[in-house]
Structures are given as structure tokens and as C-alpha cells.
Enzyme design. Structure first.
Site, PDB file in Angstrom:
ATOM      1  N   LYS A  18       0.851  -1.183   0.000  1.00 22.05           N
ATOM      2  CA  LYS A  18       0.000   0.000   0.000  1.00 22.05           C
ATOM      3  C   LYS A  18       0.891   1.238   0.000  1.00 22.05           C
ATOM      4  O   LYS A  18       2.080   1.192   0.349  1.00 22.05           O
ATOM      5  CB  LYS A  18      -0.934   0.033   1.208  1.00 22.05           C
ATOM      6  N   ASP A  35      -2.735  -0.893  10.285  1.00 20.78           N
ATOM      7  CA  ASP A  35      -3.033  -0.976   8.860  1.00 20.78           C
ATOM      8  C   ASP A  35      -3.399  -2.381   8.400  1.00 20.78           C
ATOM      9  O   ASP A  35      -3.740  -2.591   7.237  1.00 20.78           O
ATOM     10  CB  ASP A  35      -1.876  -0.434   8.011  1.00 20.78           C
TER      11      ASP A  35
END
Length: 271
Positions: free
Chosen positions: A8, A126
Site C-alpha cells: 500500500k 493498517d
């Protein structure tokens, strides 16, 4: 069972004060990109994680899943590490999330999606993002997610500069606190949310506030090479540049060859 564990980038990261639980309040924009580790998982007589000796996240996540499900942790996992390590792109978190998803599917009574995301949040702020599809707005400590409708038609050049020793994420946050950089958080959060409301085309992403935790001269170089947005992702040291056209991104990659290792890729909606 095999699956990719994609990286990401944080298209924006606004950081606020430390909370009573010791974590920081954040507002961030998570965007998955199309480079990935590979995770292979199979039922086994005991928990065995191979392929990446420094792993703790995958093992810890699977032990927590087994405890929550009331079963013994009996999986054999192989991690094929392709992503740069400790670069700010969530490689370890993505590995853990992917292993959780695969292992959960082997259970006689799998956890529901919301239960799995709740478990994931305990392994890292996350990690839940990698159990969702599409770009997400992360709030709270970063684990509270809301879907975002963002353009996906651009190219991403990711650069990990050579010769930079990344401090621990904890020390990056400690430095942030030392200099009282949380001041003005409410205004920066409002600026981020307002900029998101105005995003219609890729170029509108350029108006998102910069990363509060880290900056890099490589971002300036990427903008000088045609990136319409460039910034550090996470706590760094990886830097991304967003480009409208692949040839321009490829030219920038060639020009920055001496700066560090690089990957030319694109947004990804799911793992």
C-alpha cells in the site's frame, strides 16, 4: 491455498496527538498497489511459518486467530518475500492479513468479516485495510476504515532510496512528539477531508496534504520528473510518485536509477 499480499501507499497521512492508549490519532488515505509478496498456506499438524526468518506478524496473527476460533494453530505458511522490508508500504501487515484470510477459510466455523477485521486491528493499525477492497480512509489509530471513491487511472513509481537507514516507526513518532508537530491537527484534518471531497480526476490528488511524519528530497525529484503528486509513504523511507502516463513514469524511473531501487506499478483494488 495461495494469494498475493499487495503493498500500500499512503496518499496522505495527517497525524495528531498521542491518545490515552499510547497510539496517535491519524487521518490517512490508504491505496493498494499492484506489487506483492506471495503467501501459501495449508493445514498442518502444527504452526510453521517459513520463507522469511524475521516474521513475527504472520505467526502472531495466526496464533490470535486460533485462540479466537477456539482451535489449535495448525497451519503451514510459506512467505515469498518480494516487497522491500520496513519501507512504509505495509508488507508485513499485508502478509499477516493475507494469512489471516486464507487460514480463516480453512476453519469449520470461520470468523465473520467484521470479527476478522477486529482481530486484525489488534495486530497492527493498517492490517484491517488489507482485508478490504478499494482505497480507504483510515481514522482513529488508522484501523477505523471508510471506503473512498478515488480515481485509479494513474501510474505509481515507488522508490526506496539507497543509503538511508530507517529509524523504527516508534522513534519516528517520538520525534514527531518531541517537536510538537501535532499542533494544528484539526486544521490539517479538515484540509485533508475537504481535498478528498474535491477529488474527481487523478490530478486532484495533488491537493492532499503532505505526510506529517516524513519528507524526502526524492519527492522533489519525482515532481521535477513529471509526477503530479509525490510523497513519502507511511513512516518511510519509500517515496512514491504518481504519473498520468506510463512513458513519463518510466522515464523518471530511468533518470532516478542511481537514487535507489524502484518499482513501476499501478493502483490495485483488491489483493
Amino acid at each position: 491455498m495461495r494469494a498475493p499480499a499487495p503493498a500500500k501507499i499512503n496518499l496522505s497521512l495527517v497525524v495528531g496527538p498521542r491518545r490515552p492508549d499510547g497510539k496517535h490519532e491519524v487521518v490517512t488515505v490508504y491505496q493498494r498497489i499492484a506489487i506483492a509478496d506471495r503467501i501459501e498456506l495449508a493445514p498442518s499438524s502444527a504452526l510453521l511459518v517459513e520463507g522469511f526468518d524475521a516474521d513475527t506478524l504472520v505467526r502472531g496473527a495466526l496464533e490470535t486467530l486460533a485462540e479466537r476460533a477456539g482451535v489449535a494453530p495448525r497451519w503451514h505458511v510459506r512467505i515469498e518475500k518480494r516487497l522491500p522490508i520496513a519501507a512504509g508500504i505495509g508488507g508485513g501487515s499485508s502478509d499477516a492479513a493475507t494469512a489471516l484470510r486464507l487460514a480463516n477459510a480453512t476453519l469449520e466455523h470461520p470468523l465473520a468479516d467484521d470479527e476478522l477485521r477486529d482481530l486484525a486491528a489488534g495486530r497492527g493499525a493498517d492490517v484491517p485495510f488489507f482485508l478490504t477492497d478499494g482505497p480507504q480512509l483510515g481514522t482513529g489509530d488508522g484501523s477505523e476504515l471508510a471506503p473512498l471513491d478515488l480515481p485509479q487511472d494513474f501510474w505509481v513509481l515507488l522508490v526506496v532510496p539507497r543509503g538511508i537507514e530507517k529509524p523504527s516507526t516508534a522513534s519516528v513518532y517520538a520525534e514527531f512528539d518531541l517537536h510538537d508537530r501535532a499542533a494544528g491537527f484539526d486544521a490539517r484534518r479538515a484540509a485533508l477531508l475537504g481535498a478528498l471531497d474535491r477529488v474527481r480526476r487523478p490530478r486532484d490528488l495533488a491537493a492532499l496534504p503532505p505526510n506529517d511524519l516524513a519528507s524526502s528530497p526524492v519527492a522533489d525529484e519525482l515532481r521535477g520528473r513529471g509526477a503530479f503528486r509525490a510523497d513519502v509513504t507511511g513512516a518511510g523511507p519509500a517515496v512514491y510518485g504518481l504519473f498520468h502516463h506510463r512513458p513519463h513514469a518510466h522515464a523518471a524511473q530511468r533518470a532516478l536509477k542511481g537514487v535507489g531501487d524502484s518499482w513501476l506499478t499501478a493502483p490495485a483494488w483488491y489483493g
